[in-house]
Scaffold this active site. Sequence first.
Site, mmCIF file in Angstrom:
data_model
loop_
_atom_site.group_PDB
_atom_site.id
_atom_site.type_symbol
_atom_site.label_atom_id
_atom_site.label_comp_id
_atom_site.label_asym_id
_atom_site.label_seq_id
_atom_site.Cartn_x
_atom_site.Cartn_y
_atom_site.Cartn_z
ATOM 1 N N ARG A 1 8.518 -16.136 9.859
ATOM 2 C CA ARG A 1 9.726 -16.919 9.572
ATOM 3 C C ARG A 1 9.587 -17.531 8.183
ATOM 4 O O ARG A 1 8.530 -17.472 7.570
ATOM 5 C CB ARG A 1 10.056 -17.953 10.673
ATOM 6 C CG ARG A 1 8.933 -18.624 11.385
ATOM 7 C CD ARG A 1 8.202 -19.692 10.654
ATOM 8 N NE ARG A 1 9.012 -20.529 9.824
ATOM 9 C CZ ARG A 1 8.613 -21.053 8.689
ATOM 10 N NH1 ARG A 1 7.376 -20.832 8.244
ATOM 11 N NH2 ARG A 1 9.390 -21.812 7.957
ATOM 12 N N ASP B 1 17.157 -21.130 2.594
ATOM 13 C CA ASP B 1 17.362 -19.787 3.138
ATOM 14 C C ASP B 1 18.410 -19.013 2.357
ATOM 15 O O ASP B 1 18.442 -17.800 2.367
ATOM 16 C CB ASP B 1 17.773 -19.862 4.605
ATOM 17 C CG ASP B 1 16.575 -20.235 5.442
ATOM 18 O OD1 ASP B 1 16.265 -21.434 5.522
ATOM 19 O OD2 ASP B 1 15.912 -19.314 5.954
ATOM 20 N N ASN C 1 19.672 -24.504 4.597
ATOM 21 C CA ASN C 1 18.245 -24.666 4.906
ATOM 22 C C ASN C 1 18.142 -25.203 6.330
ATOM 23 O O ASN C 1 19.155 -25.481 6.991
ATOM 24 C CB ASN C 1 17.554 -25.592 3.899
ATOM 25 C CG ASN C 1 16.037 -25.518 4.010
ATOM 26 O OD1 ASN C 1 15.474 -24.422 4.067
ATOM 27 N ND2 ASN C 1 15.359 -26.642 4.065
ATOM 28 N N LYS C 2 16.930 -25.340 6.790
ATOM 29 C CA LYS C 2 16.668 -25.751 8.169
ATOM 30 C C LYS C 2 17.489 -26.963 8.569
ATOM 31 O O LYS C 2 17.656 -27.905 7.792
ATOM 32 C CB LYS C 2 15.165 -26.032 8.300
ATOM 33 C CG LYS C 2 14.684 -26.491 9.650
ATOM 34 C CD LYS C 2 15.091 -25.545 10.780
ATOM 35 C CE LYS C 2 14.687 -24.097 10.549
ATOM 36 N NZ LYS C 2 15.363 -23.150 11.485
HETATM 37 O O1 MRU Z 1 13.950 -20.872 11.002
HETATM 38 P P1 MRU Z 1 12.931 -20.759 9.916
HETATM 39 O O2 MRU Z 1 11.617 -21.352 10.285
HETATM 40 O O3 MRU Z 1 12.828 -19.348 9.398
HETATM 41 O O4 MRU Z 1 13.528 -21.648 8.719
HETATM 42 C C1 MRU Z 1 12.791 -21.757 7.526
HETATM 43 C C2 MRU Z 1 13.413 -22.636 6.509
HETATM 44 O O5 MRU Z 1 14.458 -23.219 6.718
HETATM 45 C C3 MRU Z 1 12.723 -22.708 5.165
HETATM 46 O O6 MRU Z 1 12.912 -23.969 4.583
HETATM 47 C C4 MRU Z 1 13.306 -21.637 4.216
HETATM 48 O O7 MRU Z 1 13.349 -20.389 4.843
HETATM 49 C C5 MRU Z 1 12.535 -21.548 2.956
HETATM 50 S S1 MRU Z 1 10.907 -20.853 3.172
HETATM 51 C C6 MRU Z 1 10.214 -20.779 1.607
#
Ligand code: MRU
Length: 354
Positions: free
Chosen positions: A50, A243, A253-254
């Site tokens: 992820r 993302d 983003n998350k």
């Molecule tokens: O659901 P995830 O764990 O894939 O989400 C990850 C994030 O939101 C990160 O902040 C993003 O992908 C950047 S990783 C360099």
Amino acid sequence: MKISEFIQSVQWKKDQLILLDQTLLPEETVFLSLSTIEEVWEAIRFLKVRGAPAIGMAAAYGLYLGVQNNHENNVSTFIEDLEKKSDFLATARPTAVNLFWALKRLKERAYQEQKQGSNVEVIKKILLKEALQIQEEDEKVCRDIGEHALSLFQDGMGILTHCNAGSLATAKYGTATAPFYIAKEREWNLKIFVDETRPVLQGARLTTWELQQAGIDVTLICDNMAAVVMANQSVQAVIVGTDRVAANGDVANKIGTYTVAILAKEHKLPFYVAAPLSSIDLSTPTGKEIQIEERSEDEIMVGLGKRIAPQGIRVYNPAFDITPFSLVTAFVTEQGIVYPDKAGQYSSKLQNLK
Ligand code: MRU
């Protein structure tokens, strides 16, 4: 001090994709050996791998795995298969643009080779080379982001981050965490605060784990404590990953990132987004057009090893949110720091990057 203890979450070894199963961290360090595209799809879908750049890298290897046993003589038929396999992998998760970016990059390489008259075996070799190249480039991209980001910080500062935009989510260093690793190399003492990041706890499980291993000063807080560490001046800046950045600078983003950005504004703290060019999507005009993944209600209903909400309760579980560009102080890319223009807009600045 040199940081040597980076665990590579994505590796290509002996025709297999080796992934550190991030769902088992921090309790278990288990590496999975994947040799089919279906396994890679599942690993992406269920968060074994992820973080946007790592998803892109895994998808590139996955696409190669999907066609490696295709010994078709006809190149057009092979390309059709490649496109089908790419479409399949693209369904694994919707928000991180690096997934689509990596698949497109491999397909475009194949089209080029097709034009030049290469045969299927040559095209397959080129596809693997491209996947390896994506990973190699990512390490340099992260290092460069780290150097630029560090120029925004000073020794002794407290910095808040959300989720895991760390080494685990990239080839090395992470994006948002890269300045922390470089600061450590230079014997600076940054004090990193990490939001636990409900509901999947990437902050608590992953970011604290990797920073602790590197000997970085790290403190875990619950998501609802971010305002307090800002108010009591434990942190002087926020940096997060992304993302997908839309053409106007809106940031996916998350989930929870938007809240942190609002809190940073209220406390007059800079809110930085570490964004590799591979995460900047100029074809998506604004955050409204970014598809936000919704995940299983179990992620919210089950916690602390038991059910924490009544059976049958309605659950809303968006995995990401959109932070409007107006809350972003600057983007930190591998090409440098991008501030908004005089009118507070990012569009033209982001366009100039590519
Ligand atoms: O659901 P995830 O764990 O894939 O989400 C990850 C994030 O939101 C990160 O902040 C993003 O992908 C950047 S990783 C360099």
